[in-house]
Design a protein around this motif. Structure first.
Motif, PDB file in Angstrom:
ATOM      1  N   GLU A   1       3.583   3.882 -21.187  1.00 52.01           N
ATOM      2  CA  GLU A   1       2.899   3.785 -22.477  1.00 52.01           C
ATOM      3  C   GLU A   1       3.922   3.816 -23.605  1.00 52.01           C
ATOM      4  O   GLU A   1       4.862   4.598 -23.599  1.00 52.01           O
ATOM      5  CB  GLU A   1       1.909   4.940 -22.633  1.00 52.01           C
ATOM      6  N   GLY A   2       3.733   2.938 -24.616  1.00 52.86           N
ATOM      7  CA  GLY A   2       4.646   2.835 -25.763  1.00 52.86           C
ATOM      8  C   GLY A   2       4.365   3.895 -26.797  1.00 52.86           C
ATOM      9  O   GLY A   2       3.500   4.738 -26.608  1.00 52.86           O
ATOM     10  N   PRO A   3       5.079   3.852 -27.938  1.00 52.62           N
ATOM     11  CA  PRO A   3       6.095   2.870 -28.341  1.00 52.62           C
ATOM     12  C   PRO A   3       7.295   2.837 -27.395  1.00 52.62           C
ATOM     13  O   PRO A   3       7.574   3.807 -26.685  1.00 52.62           O
ATOM     14  CB  PRO A   3       6.505   3.324 -29.747  1.00 52.62           C
ATOM     15  N   ALA A   4       7.990   1.691 -27.437  1.00 54.14           N
ATOM     16  CA  ALA A   4       9.023   1.442 -26.440  1.00 54.14           C
ATOM     17  C   ALA A   4      10.117   2.500 -26.451  1.00 54.14           C
ATOM     18  O   ALA A   4      10.523   2.987 -25.385  1.00 54.14           O
ATOM     19  CB  ALA A   4       9.616   0.046 -26.667  1.00 54.14           C
ATOM     20  N   ALA A   5      10.640   2.865 -27.627  1.00 48.54           N
ATOM     21  CA  ALA A   5      11.741   3.829 -27.689  1.00 48.54           C
ATOM     22  C   ALA A   5      11.332   5.171 -27.091  1.00 48.54           C
ATOM     23  O   ALA A   5      12.085   5.777 -26.320  1.00 48.54           O
ATOM     24  CB  ALA A   5      12.217   4.005 -29.133  1.00 48.54           C
ATOM     25  N   GLU A   6      10.141   5.636 -27.431  1.00 51.46           N
ATOM     26  CA  GLU A   6       9.686   6.922 -26.908  1.00 51.46           C
ATOM     27  C   GLU A   6       9.493   6.855 -25.395  1.00 51.46           C
ATOM     28  O   GLU A   6       9.832   7.800 -24.667  1.00 51.46           O
ATOM     29  CB  GLU A   6       8.377   7.327 -27.590  1.00 51.46           C
ATOM     30  N   ALA A   7       8.954   5.740 -24.909  1.00 47.78           N
ATOM     31  CA  ALA A   7       8.747   5.598 -23.467  1.00 47.78           C
ATOM     32  C   ALA A   7      10.076   5.586 -22.721  1.00 47.78           C
ATOM     33  O   ALA A   7      10.226   6.223 -21.676  1.00 47.78           O
ATOM     34  CB  ALA A   7       7.969   4.313 -23.183  1.00 47.78           C
ATOM     35  N   LEU A   8      11.050   4.867 -23.267  1.00 48.13           N
ATOM     36  CA  LEU A   8      12.352   4.801 -22.613  1.00 48.13           C
ATOM     37  C   LEU A   8      13.054   6.156 -22.630  1.00 48.13           C
ATOM     38  O   LEU A   8      13.715   6.537 -21.656  1.00 48.13           O
ATOM     39  CB  LEU A   8      13.217   3.742 -23.289  1.00 48.13           C
TER      40      LEU A   8
ATOM     41  N   ALA B   1       7.467  -0.861 -21.415  1.00 47.99           N
ATOM     42  CA  ALA B   1       6.586  -0.029 -22.242  1.00 47.99           C
ATOM     43  C   ALA B   1       5.413  -0.842 -22.747  1.00 47.99           C
ATOM     44  O   ALA B   1       5.561  -1.971 -23.211  1.00 47.99           O
ATOM     45  CB  ALA B   1       7.368   0.547 -23.422  1.00 47.99           C
ATOM     46  N   ARG B   2       4.243  -0.243 -22.676  1.00 49.54           N
ATOM     47  CA  ARG B   2       3.047  -0.898 -23.198  1.00 49.54           C
ATOM     48  C   ARG B   2       2.347   0.051 -24.143  1.00 49.54           C
ATOM     49  O   ARG B   2       2.288   1.259 -23.925  1.00 49.54           O
ATOM     50  CB  ARG B   2       2.106  -1.295 -22.063  1.00 49.54           C
TER      51      ARG B   2
END
Length: 297
Positions: free
Chosen positions: A82-89, A38-39
């Protein structure tokens, strides 16, 4: 189209161990592997060289190179998100067979540190999530060789399934049986029971029989619950265990020496927000083998 196994990578040792485990799992299940990093979105009016929120693309490149060396048979796709990481995952997991994330050991303590991103994803994800500790090696999934040395070619260690007989869940049981089948491993189904407290009778009519006979009754329930799954997966060897004790403690002990521990997590819409529950919280922090958390209604 086959849904992929997705692994989140951030450059840490834990995420790289998780990515390698995910690659092996993808091969076992004959699924493609998607590596996700995530970026954060590019900040406006900030030159790329000064945009420190943007991750180094070498994170994905390094993980990809490592996977291609260790698991060349896997069909691999690196995916910047695209981040945030939790949302992207969570977005990526919505179109995945399962999501794999890393956790790292606590030096000098019993347990593992599960980061806020991983915990948030586990609590909210609608697909199975597997947490893999840093340092996990292919040999850890297999029984030792005859001379006691580590081996990656011996049989797989047991898949342990935590079964709540007061509310058994098809999704959780099916995941565990399938995991055992693709490994050719034994499935060890574990139920923890406790005698009724002085305040209440406990679980239904079983609390009315003498305590010495309650374990036998629970074992009968466990056998009945597993019977259709034994028929669906006839090649899976099954061991049934009924143990008196708190589920958290029983499952942490059962996970010692296992290749994979499978537990469930109820999907809820409580005002307090998504939570993992006390049993899941205990096993993801204290079980050394990979832990699969399977959501269910």
């Amino acid at each position: 189209m086959l849904l992929p196994v997705v692994a989140g990578v951030d450059g840490s040792d834990a995420s790289l161990a998780a990515a390698e485990w995910a690659a092996r799992e993808a091969v076992r299940r004959d699924r493609p592997l998607r590596l996700v990093h995530a970026r954060h979105p590019r900040q406006r009016n900030v030159p790329a060289a000064e945009d420190r929120l943007r991750p180094d693309r070498s994170v994905l490149r390094h993980a990809e190179d490592r996977i291609r060396r260790t698991t060349p048979a896997v069909r691999l796709t690196p995916t910047p998100a695209e981040g945030p990481a939790a949302e992207a995952l969570l977005r990526e997991a919505g179109e995945a067979e399962l999501l794999v994330l890393g956790s790292r050991g606590l030096s000098g303590f019993t347990g593992f540190l599960v980061g806020s991103v991983a915990l948030g994803v586990v609590a909210r994800c609608a697909r199975p999530v597997v947490l893999v500790r840093a340092g996990e090696e292919p040999e850890d999934e297999h029984w030792p060789a005859a001379d006691g040395s580590a081996s990656a070619v011996t049989g797989y260690r047991d898949v342990v399934l935590g079964v709540d007989l007061t509310a058994p869940c098809d999704e959780v049981i099916d995941f565990a049986f399938e995991a055992a089948q693709v490994r050719g491993a034994r499935l060890r189904a574990v139920h923890a029971w406790q005698p009724p407290s002085p305040i209440g009778l406990g679980d239904g009519e079983i609390a009315l029989i003498p305590e010495f006979a309650q374990a036998e009754e629970w074992h009968g329930f466990l056998s009945a619950v597993l019977r259709p799954w034994r028929e669906k997966y006839p090649d899976v060897e099954v061991a049934e265990t009924v143990t008196r004790g708190r589920p958290q403690s029983v499952l942490v002990r059962a996970g010692s020496g296992a290749g994979l521990l499978v537990v469930g997590r109820r999907l809820t819409d409580r005002p307090a927000g998504p939570r993992t529950g006390p049993v899941t919280h205990a096993v993801v922090h204290h079980v050394g083998c990979p832990v699969a958390v399977v959501p269910h209604e």
